[in-house]
Write a protein that holds these residues in place. Structure first.
Motif, PDB file in Angstrom:
ATOM      1  N   THR A 164       0.832  -1.203   0.000  1.00  0.00           N
ATOM      2  CA  THR A 164       0.000   0.000   0.000  1.00  0.00           C
ATOM      3  C   THR A 164       0.863   1.248   0.000  1.00  0.00           C
ATOM      4  O   THR A 164       2.006   1.229   0.471  1.00  0.00           O
ATOM      5  CB  THR A 164      -0.933   0.006   1.234  1.00  0.00           C
ATOM      6  OG1 THR A 164      -1.635   1.247   1.254  1.00  0.00           O
ATOM      7  CG2 THR A 164      -0.160  -0.138   2.538  1.00  0.00           C
ATOM      8  N   THR A 165       0.279   2.316  -0.505  1.00  0.00           N
ATOM      9  CA  THR A 165       0.921   3.631  -0.435  1.00  0.00           C
ATOM     10  C   THR A 165       0.599   4.313   0.891  1.00  0.00           C
ATOM     11  O   THR A 165       1.154   5.353   1.196  1.00  0.00           O
ATOM     12  CB  THR A 165       0.368   4.539  -1.548  1.00  0.00           C
ATOM     13  OG1 THR A 165      -1.059   4.642  -1.389  1.00  0.00           O
ATOM     14  CG2 THR A 165       0.648   3.956  -2.924  1.00  0.00           C
ATOM     15  N   HIS A 166      -0.322   3.722   1.640  1.00  0.00           N
ATOM     16  CA  HIS A 166      -0.942   4.414   2.774  1.00  0.00           C
ATOM     17  C   HIS A 166       0.055   4.829   3.837  1.00  0.00           C
ATOM     18  O   HIS A 166      -0.086   5.881   4.461  1.00  0.00           O
ATOM     19  CB  HIS A 166      -2.022   3.512   3.388  1.00  0.00           C
ATOM     20  CG  HIS A 166      -2.971   4.224   4.290  1.00  0.00           C
ATOM     21  ND1 HIS A 166      -2.894   4.144   5.651  1.00  0.00           N
ATOM     22  CD2 HIS A 166      -4.008   5.043   4.030  1.00  0.00           C
ATOM     23  CE1 HIS A 166      -3.852   4.882   6.193  1.00  0.00           C
ATOM     24  NE2 HIS A 166      -4.544   5.435   5.222  1.00  0.00           N
ATOM     25  N   ILE A 183       0.643   1.968  -5.704  1.00  0.00           N
ATOM     26  CA  ILE A 183      -0.805   1.733  -5.599  1.00  0.00           C
ATOM     27  C   ILE A 183      -1.009   0.601  -4.601  1.00  0.00           C
ATOM     28  O   ILE A 183      -0.140  -0.263  -4.477  1.00  0.00           O
ATOM     29  CB  ILE A 183      -1.415   1.357  -6.979  1.00  0.00           C
ATOM     30  CG1 ILE A 183      -2.938   1.484  -6.996  1.00  0.00           C
ATOM     31  CG2 ILE A 183      -1.003  -0.067  -7.387  1.00  0.00           C
ATOM     32  CD1 ILE A 183      -3.436   2.862  -7.258  1.00  0.00           C
ATOM     33  N   ALA A 184      -2.123   0.631  -3.910  1.00  0.00           N
ATOM     34  CA  ALA A 184      -2.472  -0.496  -3.055  1.00  0.00           C
ATOM     35  C   ALA A 184      -2.969  -1.640  -3.930  1.00  0.00           C
ATOM     36  O   ALA A 184      -3.651  -1.419  -4.937  1.00  0.00           O
ATOM     37  CB  ALA A 184      -3.553  -0.091  -2.060  1.00  0.00           C
ATOM     38  N   SER A 185      -2.623  -2.874  -3.539  1.00  0.00           N
ATOM     39  CA  SER A 185      -3.181  -4.036  -4.238  1.00  0.00           C
ATOM     40  C   SER A 185      -3.384  -5.134  -3.218  1.00  0.00           C
ATOM     41  O   SER A 185      -2.765  -5.139  -2.164  1.00  0.00           O
ATOM     42  CB  SER A 185      -2.276  -4.494  -5.379  1.00  0.00           C
ATOM     43  OG  SER A 185      -0.993  -4.864  -4.908  1.00  0.00           O
ATOM     44  N   ILE A 202      -0.703   8.926 -11.446  1.00  0.00           N
ATOM     45  CA  ILE A 202       0.730   8.655 -11.350  1.00  0.00           C
ATOM     46  C   ILE A 202       1.335   9.188 -12.651  1.00  0.00           C
ATOM     47  O   ILE A 202       1.198   8.590 -13.710  1.00  0.00           O
ATOM     48  CB  ILE A 202       0.987   7.142 -11.172  1.00  0.00           C
ATOM     49  CG1 ILE A 202       0.324   6.666  -9.887  1.00  0.00           C
ATOM     50  CG2 ILE A 202       2.479   6.845 -11.184  1.00  0.00           C
ATOM     51  CD1 ILE A 202       0.141   5.157  -9.815  1.00  0.00           C
ATOM     52  N   GLN A 209      -9.994   0.614  -2.877  1.00  0.00           N
ATOM     53  CA  GLN A 209      -8.582   0.217  -2.868  1.00  0.00           C
ATOM     54  C   GLN A 209      -7.703   1.114  -3.746  1.00  0.00           C
ATOM     55  O   GLN A 209      -6.650   1.577  -3.311  1.00  0.00           O
ATOM     56  CB  GLN A 209      -8.435  -1.237  -3.329  1.00  0.00           C
ATOM     57  CG  GLN A 209      -6.962  -1.691  -3.458  1.00  0.00           C
ATOM     58  CD  GLN A 209      -6.834  -3.174  -3.685  1.00  0.00           C
ATOM     59  OE1 GLN A 209      -7.033  -3.953  -2.782  1.00  0.00           O
ATOM     60  NE2 GLN A 209      -6.514  -3.570  -4.909  1.00  0.00           N
ATOM     61  N   SER A 210      -8.120   1.306  -5.003  1.00  0.00           N
ATOM     62  CA  SER A 210      -7.232   1.987  -5.949  1.00  0.00           C
ATOM     63  C   SER A 210      -7.291   3.513  -5.825  1.00  0.00           C
ATOM     64  O   SER A 210      -6.368   4.195  -6.248  1.00  0.00           O
ATOM     65  CB  SER A 210      -7.577   1.590  -7.399  1.00  0.00           C
ATOM     66  OG  SER A 210      -7.299   0.222  -7.629  1.00  0.00           O
ATOM     67  N   TYR A 254      -7.971   4.311  -0.535  1.00  0.00           N
ATOM     68  CA  TYR A 254      -6.869   3.778   0.288  1.00  0.00           C
ATOM     69  C   TYR A 254      -5.520   4.179  -0.305  1.00  0.00           C
ATOM     70  O   TYR A 254      -4.566   4.462   0.418  1.00  0.00           O
ATOM     71  CB  TYR A 254      -7.002   2.253   0.367  1.00  0.00           C
ATOM     72  CG  TYR A 254      -5.997   1.560   1.259  1.00  0.00           C
ATOM     73  CD1 TYR A 254      -5.686   2.047   2.526  1.00  0.00           C
ATOM     74  CD2 TYR A 254      -5.377   0.383   0.836  1.00  0.00           C
ATOM     75  CE1 TYR A 254      -4.777   1.399   3.333  1.00  0.00           C
ATOM     76  CE2 TYR A 254      -4.468  -0.277   1.645  1.00  0.00           C
ATOM     77  CZ  TYR A 254      -4.168   0.226   2.897  1.00  0.00           C
ATOM     78  OH  TYR A 254      -3.267  -0.424   3.690  1.00  0.00           O
ATOM     79  N   SER A 255      -5.447   4.248  -1.619  1.00  0.00           N
ATOM     80  CA  SER A 255      -4.200   4.655  -2.275  1.00  0.00           C
ATOM     81  C   SER A 255      -4.040   6.173  -2.313  1.00  0.00           C
ATOM     82  O   SER A 255      -3.033   6.674  -2.797  1.00  0.00           O
ATOM     83  CB  SER A 255      -4.151   4.082  -3.700  1.00  0.00           C
ATOM     84  OG  SER A 255      -4.079   2.670  -3.681  1.00  0.00           O
ATOM     85  N   ASN A 256      -5.054   6.892  -1.812  1.00  0.00           N
ATOM     86  CA  ASN A 256      -5.061   8.367  -1.776  1.00  0.00           C
ATOM     87  C   ASN A 256      -4.699   8.974  -3.131  1.00  0.00           C
ATOM     88  O   ASN A 256      -3.772   9.771  -3.246  1.00  0.00           O
ATOM     89  CB  ASN A 256      -4.121   8.893  -0.684  1.00  0.00           C
ATOM     90  CG  ASN A 256      -4.334  10.379  -0.437  1.00  0.00           C
ATOM     91  OD1 ASN A 256      -5.433  10.901  -0.660  1.00  0.00           O
ATOM     92  ND2 ASN A 256      -3.293  11.074  -0.008  1.00  0.00           N
ATOM     93  N   LYS A 257      -5.443   8.596  -4.151  1.00  0.00           N
ATOM     94  CA  LYS A 257      -5.187   9.114  -5.498  1.00  0.00           C
ATOM     95  C   LYS A 257      -6.095  10.307  -5.790  1.00  0.00           C
ATOM     96  O   LYS A 257      -7.254  10.362  -5.357  1.00  0.00           O
ATOM     97  CB  LYS A 257      -5.410   8.013  -6.541  1.00  0.00           C
ATOM     98  CG  LYS A 257      -4.424   6.851  -6.424  1.00  0.00           C
ATOM     99  CD  LYS A 257      -2.979   7.322  -6.512  1.00  0.00           C
ATOM    100  CE  LYS A 257      -1.997   6.166  -6.448  1.00  0.00           C
ATOM    101  NZ  LYS A 257      -0.622   6.637  -6.110  1.00  0.00           N
TER     102      LYS A 257
END
Lengths: 281, 317
Positions: free
Chosen positions: A105-107, A115-117, B73, B97-98, B101-104
């Motif tokens: 995760t990037t968190h 990226i989170a996966s 990105i 998630q993408s 949580y990934s704060n995009k």
């Protein structure tokens, strides 16, 4: 450029890191991680163009996205040993207050992760987005992604596969880890996908096989061949034929070690088969 | 009380389209993605004027959300667009998630929210989207009230770093906020000052709240009307200050009472200053086919419903 012996030594250390991380917290996914150790080492130590340090945008360098995030132990080991964060941090894997979460995760701001996966099937779409951003930015570097074969059962992949071919995204190399195993059994038993090659080709991708997916020279050659096929109007797919658990004899042949941690005795056996080369954390 | 003038009925989604047209000229990193609903989202001009920055994804919303996350990105500011149902419920895990949580820095922009898309019926009338989106950590949730405010919000979120859910709709509704006004995320707008009851409204219900306040004034009831265009972060201070004065509240939204603005307000008040509250919202139900006006009447989301709710809450006060 490192020679084959150096790459193989690197792999040996990565295998140690994988089993030690998973053993250290009695959880995690060693099987798929071990099966992809050579691939990660080839990619990060030999094939990808990488800048010093880490910035999220990754302009003017190649990018990599791990879609099957549960093989985080191999990703963390190779990132740490490629200089993204201290190798010592591997000991925090899956523990409280760690940047090394169960799935990447990037968190927590771990360098190297973009990226989170973990929830499967999302990585190819993300890689596609990053590839198109590169095109918009006039950045001619490549985007790589890795996916499990079982993961292809998630429908989002096929949306992405369709889009990539339909829009001629040719700066993307997506690799499928064809180990034929998933949690409940073999991919043939759980949900037989038929020919993955035929499916990708039918969707309009350029597909190549790396038959020896646990042979570092074969992987480097295959990745270089894939690179030579980019920029030709088609997305490129590598079918990487690996053995789950490769490098630890009792973890090979089957899906038993998909998500199971070794006990103390099993750890010793696994480590005895993989000499320490770069120094344990 | 202060009067508001309707400069002409127009859909809020056209405000989104107008905002995108301006962003196309002013923000070169803004890109738009759409899943086969370009006309419905009013993106035809953006697509025509900036073809290299417009991405037609086909009917594949999950891939659209993932691609939008990937485009950040490299510094792009993606606006991922569809109908509200397909932009949230259908792709919740991709957003979770993408994006979240990934704060995009993805802007999820959703038209045809709520009952007022009308005849298409319940499959398309999502009444749960505000709840779904506000529960995601880090997600900003905005539901503007008219064309002008939707246009302003569309532009404002481009300069906000982080994931945003922007919700708007299909029907033509009164356009009464200031043209080219400033939009401040998280800053509620006091439309009418009052002392007997606080009416907190969002989206299409804001105009109805103003109409209700006029009716109530004729009966000697002084209603304070606040436009809560940002559901998250909620403007706690504006709400608590108003409640301190009026001691009761009616919340109004085109959404299920579970998970919506009303629930956020209840949570705030329960912790700080409990008062009686009435909910003008759908009552844990799906919608159905009908004209927007018929549906708003049947499900209790119009001026009459607000007046009724005010009387009810005043009786308890």
């Amino acid at each position: 450029m490192p020679n084959t012996k150096q790459l193989e030594d690197f792999v040996s250390q990565v295998r140690r890191d994988i089993v030690r991380q998973v053993h250290g917290v009695s959880s995690g996914h060693p099987g798929g991680s071990l099966g992809c150790a050579e691939f990660f080492v080839a990619l990060y130590q030999e094939v990808m163009k990488r800048k010093e340090g880490f910035d999220m945008d990754g302009k003017d360098e190649d990018l990599f996205f791990l879609s099957n995030g549960h093989i985080s132990p191999v990703f963390y080991s190779v990132l740490a040993r490629s200089g993204y964060f201290p190798v010592e941090e591997l000991k925090t894997f899956r523990k409280i207050d760690s940047r090394l979460q169960g799935h990447p995760t990037t968190h927590e701001g771990l360098p190297g992760i973009r990226i989170a996966s973990g929830s499967l099937g999302q990585g190819m779409s993300v890689a596609l987005g990053a590839a198109q951003a590169k095109t918009l930015n006039g950045d001619d570097n490549l985007v790589y992604s890795l996916h499990g074969d079982g993961e292809l059962q998630e429908g989002q992949n096929w949306e992405a596969i369709l889009y990539a071919a339909g829009n001629k995204i040719d700066n993307l190399i997506s690799t499928i880890d064809l180990n034929g195993q998933q949690i409940d059994g073999s991919t043939d038993d759980v949900l037989n996908m038929g020919s993955v090659r035929a499916k990708f080709e039918a969707f309009g991708w350029d597909v190549l096989d790396i038959e020896k997916g646990n042979d570092i020279e074969a992987i480097v050659a295959g990745l270089n061949e894939a690179k030579s096929r980019t920029g030709k109007g088609k997305p490129v797919c590598i079918l990487l034929h690996t053995i789950m658990g490769h490098g630890v004899d009792f973890m090979m042949d089957g899906h038993a070690w998909h998500g199971k941690a070794p006990n103390d005795e099993q750890l010793e056996k696994a480590l005895a088969q993989n000499p320490e080369t770069l120094g344990d954390y | 009380m202060k009067k508001f003038t309707n400069s002409g009925n127009i859909d809020t989604r056209s405000g989104f389209g107008a905002g995108m047209d301006e962003l196309g000229e002013t923000h070169e990193n803004v890109v738009a993605l759409c899943a086969d609903l370009t006309g419905s989202l009013k993106l035809n001009d953006f697509a025509k004027n900036h073809p290299e920055r417009f991405f037609q994804t086909g009917i594949a919303e999950a891939n659209m959300i993932g691609m939008a996350a990937g485009m950040t990105i490299g510094g792009k500011v993606p606006y991922a667009t569809s109908f509200a149902n397909f932009a949230t419920g259908r792709v919740y895990d991709q957003i979770r998630q993408s994006v979240a949580y990934s704060n995009k820095n993805v802007k999820i922009c959703a038209s045809h929210a709520g009952l007022t898309l009308g005849e298409d019926g319940a499959t398309h009338q999502i009444l749960e989207d505000l709840g779904l989106m506000k529960m995601l950590p880090g997600m900003t949730v905005i539901n503007p009230c008219d064309f002008n405010q939707t246009k302003a919000a569309t532009k404002a979120i481009a300069d906000h770093e982080g994931p945003v859910y922007l919700r708007f709709g299909r029907p033509s509704v009164p356009n009464f906020t200031e043209a080219d006004g400033k939009f401040e995320i998280g800053k509620a707008l006091h439309l009418v000052e009052g002392s007997d009851v606080t009416i907190l409204a969002t989206g299409h219900l804001v105009w109805h709240a103003l109409e209700a306040a006029e009716e109530l004034e004729e009966k000697g009831i002084s209603a304070e009307v606040i436009n809560i265009h940002t559901i998250k972060p909620l403007d706690d201070e504006a709400i608590l200050n108003s409640i301190k004065k009026t001691r009761c509240v009616v919340t109004c939204e085109e959404h299920n009472y579970l998970g919506g603005l009303g629930e956020s307000v209840s949570g705030l008040l329960a912790k700080n200053d409990p008062v009686y509250q009435e909910f003008v919202a759908t009552n844990d139900t799906f919608g159905e086919s009908g004209t927007p006006a018929q549906l708003m009447e049947k499900y209790g989301l119009n001026t009459k419903s607000i007046v009724k709710a005010v009387n009810k809450v005043l009786a308890k006060k």
